[in-house]
Scaffold this motif. Structure first.
Motif, mmCIF file in Angstrom:
data_model
loop_
_atom_site.group_PDB
_atom_site.id
_atom_site.type_symbol
_atom_site.label_atom_id
_atom_site.label_comp_id
_atom_site.label_asym_id
_atom_site.label_seq_id
_atom_site.Cartn_x
_atom_site.Cartn_y
_atom_site.Cartn_z
ATOM 1 N N LYS A 97 -6.271 -1.357 0.486
ATOM 2 C CA LYS A 97 -6.961 -1.189 1.360
ATOM 3 C C LYS A 97 -8.142 -1.867 1.958
ATOM 4 O O LYS A 97 -8.459 -2.146 3.254
ATOM 5 N N ALA A 98 -8.945 -2.358 1.314
ATOM 6 C CA ALA A 98 -9.907 -3.180 1.653
ATOM 7 C C ALA A 98 -9.491 -4.639 2.169
ATOM 8 O O ALA A 98 -9.935 -5.214 3.128
ATOM 9 N N HIS B 287 0.823 -1.149 -0.028
ATOM 10 C CA HIS B 287 -0.006 0.099 0.058
ATOM 11 C C HIS B 287 0.815 1.118 -0.062
ATOM 12 O O HIS B 287 0.645 2.265 -0.620
ATOM 13 N N TRP C 134 -2.071 -5.708 -7.264
ATOM 14 C CA TRP C 134 -2.847 -5.045 -6.100
ATOM 15 C C TRP C 134 -3.069 -3.432 -6.363
ATOM 16 O O TRP C 134 -2.233 -2.822 -5.984
ATOM 17 N N PRO C 135 -4.297 -2.917 -6.722
ATOM 18 C CA PRO C 135 -4.429 -1.714 -6.945
ATOM 19 C C PRO C 135 -4.701 -0.927 -5.343
ATOM 20 O O PRO C 135 -4.932 -1.982 -4.457
ATOM 21 N N GLU C 136 -4.610 0.314 -5.123
ATOM 22 C CA GLU C 136 -4.554 0.777 -3.799
ATOM 23 C C GLU C 136 -5.843 0.510 -3.240
ATOM 24 O O GLU C 136 -6.035 -0.083 -2.020
ATOM 25 N N ASN C 137 -6.971 0.506 -4.002
ATOM 26 C CA ASN C 137 -8.187 0.449 -3.247
ATOM 27 C C ASN C 137 -8.529 -1.087 -2.820
ATOM 28 O O ASN C 137 -9.037 -1.559 -1.629
ATOM 29 N N ARG C 138 -7.822 -1.935 -3.497
ATOM 30 C CA ARG C 138 -8.014 -3.274 -3.015
ATOM 31 C C ARG C 138 -7.086 -3.666 -1.898
ATOM 32 O O ARG C 138 -7.357 -4.535 -1.025
ATOM 33 N N ARG D 233 2.067 1.590 -3.487
ATOM 34 C CA ARG D 233 1.018 2.406 -4.341
ATOM 35 C C ARG D 233 1.019 3.925 -3.904
ATOM 36 O O ARG D 233 0.387 4.682 -5.086
ATOM 37 N N ASP E 206 -8.328 -3.873 5.763
ATOM 38 C CA ASP E 206 -9.765 -3.866 6.438
ATOM 39 C C ASP E 206 -9.850 -5.072 6.946
ATOM 40 O O ASP E 206 -10.534 -5.458 8.256
#
Length: 342
Positions: free
Chosen positions: A304-305, A260, A298-302, A263, A308
């Motif tokens: 982060k998910a 992350h 792995w894109p940034e939004n995935r 990214r 979480d």
């Protein structure tokens, strides 16, 4: 008092200033909490098993009898000397009882341990607001702190590590202070009778390569690499050898966090290689290609998910009584399968 910074945390573990009545140690790194609790406790009582001067209470005991803590803090030792009172598993609901207990007489030192406490935690705010209280956060070693720990521990044993050996260790350790200490102790024992006190990469890989730290790192790599079949075998191996599911989650969280961060640097205009070079500790050179492939996967939004979900799973493992091994394995396999679009 405010939350202790790195210097104040180190000072407390070496020589806690006399005006502190209580210390709160909290965070996700249970090994570091245990290490710092023992270091501070031994400044009060050399033998932490002394039944006359050391009392250990659990959160359940305080909930059942709120006045118990005040009674223990006010009591005096039958054999003389300052007493140590430990309260493990504390939570925000206990903040009023702890505050009231600290108004009792006596000179006992109170050590309180807790899991992760957010910035809005009542317990944290209480310890950060009072000048006679100290709050110490215990997070997994990473970056410069991890490199310093590796260098310091090996130097104290008169062992000279090669730069690539330190880089490899820093990229495979740090999820938990106890795991890191155990692996470093293993290396010190491995080189103990050797006249050559230089620790090379081959020594490190021979000693740590098949250990818990390596297995946990391989699990994290299999998750982010989408290697479902290999991941299944690695998790089975980890559980057979008695590995803690929480340790698996911590190492996975560390890898996801590093991806992350890369990214995030890329979002500011750097390419993947440039962004990866900014990580501390650096990615081990033989693992760099695999890490860069995961950056592209792995894109940034995935990411982060996924972080979480990993944090949510850790909380479930600790608080719901559900089978931690099953929850952890399910999360790992779910994330790995998502790489393949399943």
């Amino acid at each position: 008092m405010v939350k202790a910074n790195r210097g104040q945390s180190l000072e407390a573990t070496r020589a806690l200033p006399a005006h502190y009545r209580a210390v709160l140690l909290y965070g996700p790194d249970e090994g570091l909490i245990r290490e710092r609790t023992e270091a501070i406790g031994k400044q009060v009582v050399a033998d932490l098993t002394d039944p006359f001067r050391v009392v250990r209470l659990g959160g359940d005991q305080l909930k059942a009898t709120p006045s118990l803590l005040a009674d223990e803090l006010a009591a005096f030792s039958m054999t003389g000397g300052r007493r140590l009172v430990r309260l493990d598993g504390a939570s925000d609901s206990m903040a009023p009882s702890i505050a009231e207990a600290l108004t009792a007489g006596g000179d006992s030192l109170l050590l309180v341990t807790a899991d992760g406490l957010g910035a809005g935690s009542k317990l944290r705010k209480m310890f950060e607001a009072e000048k006679h209280l100290l709050a110490i956060a215990c997070y997994a070693d990473e970056g410069r702190d991890l490199l310093d720990l590796v260098h310091r521990t090996l130097e104290e044993a008169n062992i000279r590590p090669a730069p690539d050996a330190v880089t490899w260790l820093a990229s495979h350790l740090g999820s938990d202070r106890m795991i890191t200490r155990n692996e470093l102790d293993k290396l010190i024992l491995y080189k103990g009778a050797d006249e050559d006190r230089t620790l090379g990469l081959a020594d490190v890989r021979a000693c740590v390569g098949d250990g818990a730290a390596m297995t946990l790192s391989q699990i994290a790599e299999a998750v982010t690499g989408g290697e479902v079949g290999r991941l299944d075998r690695l998790i089975e191996k980890a559980y057979i050898t008695g590995e803690n599911p929480i340790a698996i989650l911590r190492v996975l969280q560390s890898r996801l966090t590093r991806l992350h961060l890369v990214r995030g640097h890329m979002a500011q205009g750097l390419d993947a290689a440039q962004a990866t070079s900014k990580l501390a500790p650096p990615v081990f050179f033989k693992e760099r290609d695999g890490f860069l492939r995961d950056v592209r996967r792995w894109p940034e939004n995935r990411l982060k998910a996924a972080l979480d979900l990993a944090l949510e799973t850790e909380l479930m493992c600790k608080s719901t009584g559900q089978p931690a091994q099953t929850l952890t394995a399910r999360l790992c396999l779910r994330l790995a399968a998502s790489v393949q679009g399943r």
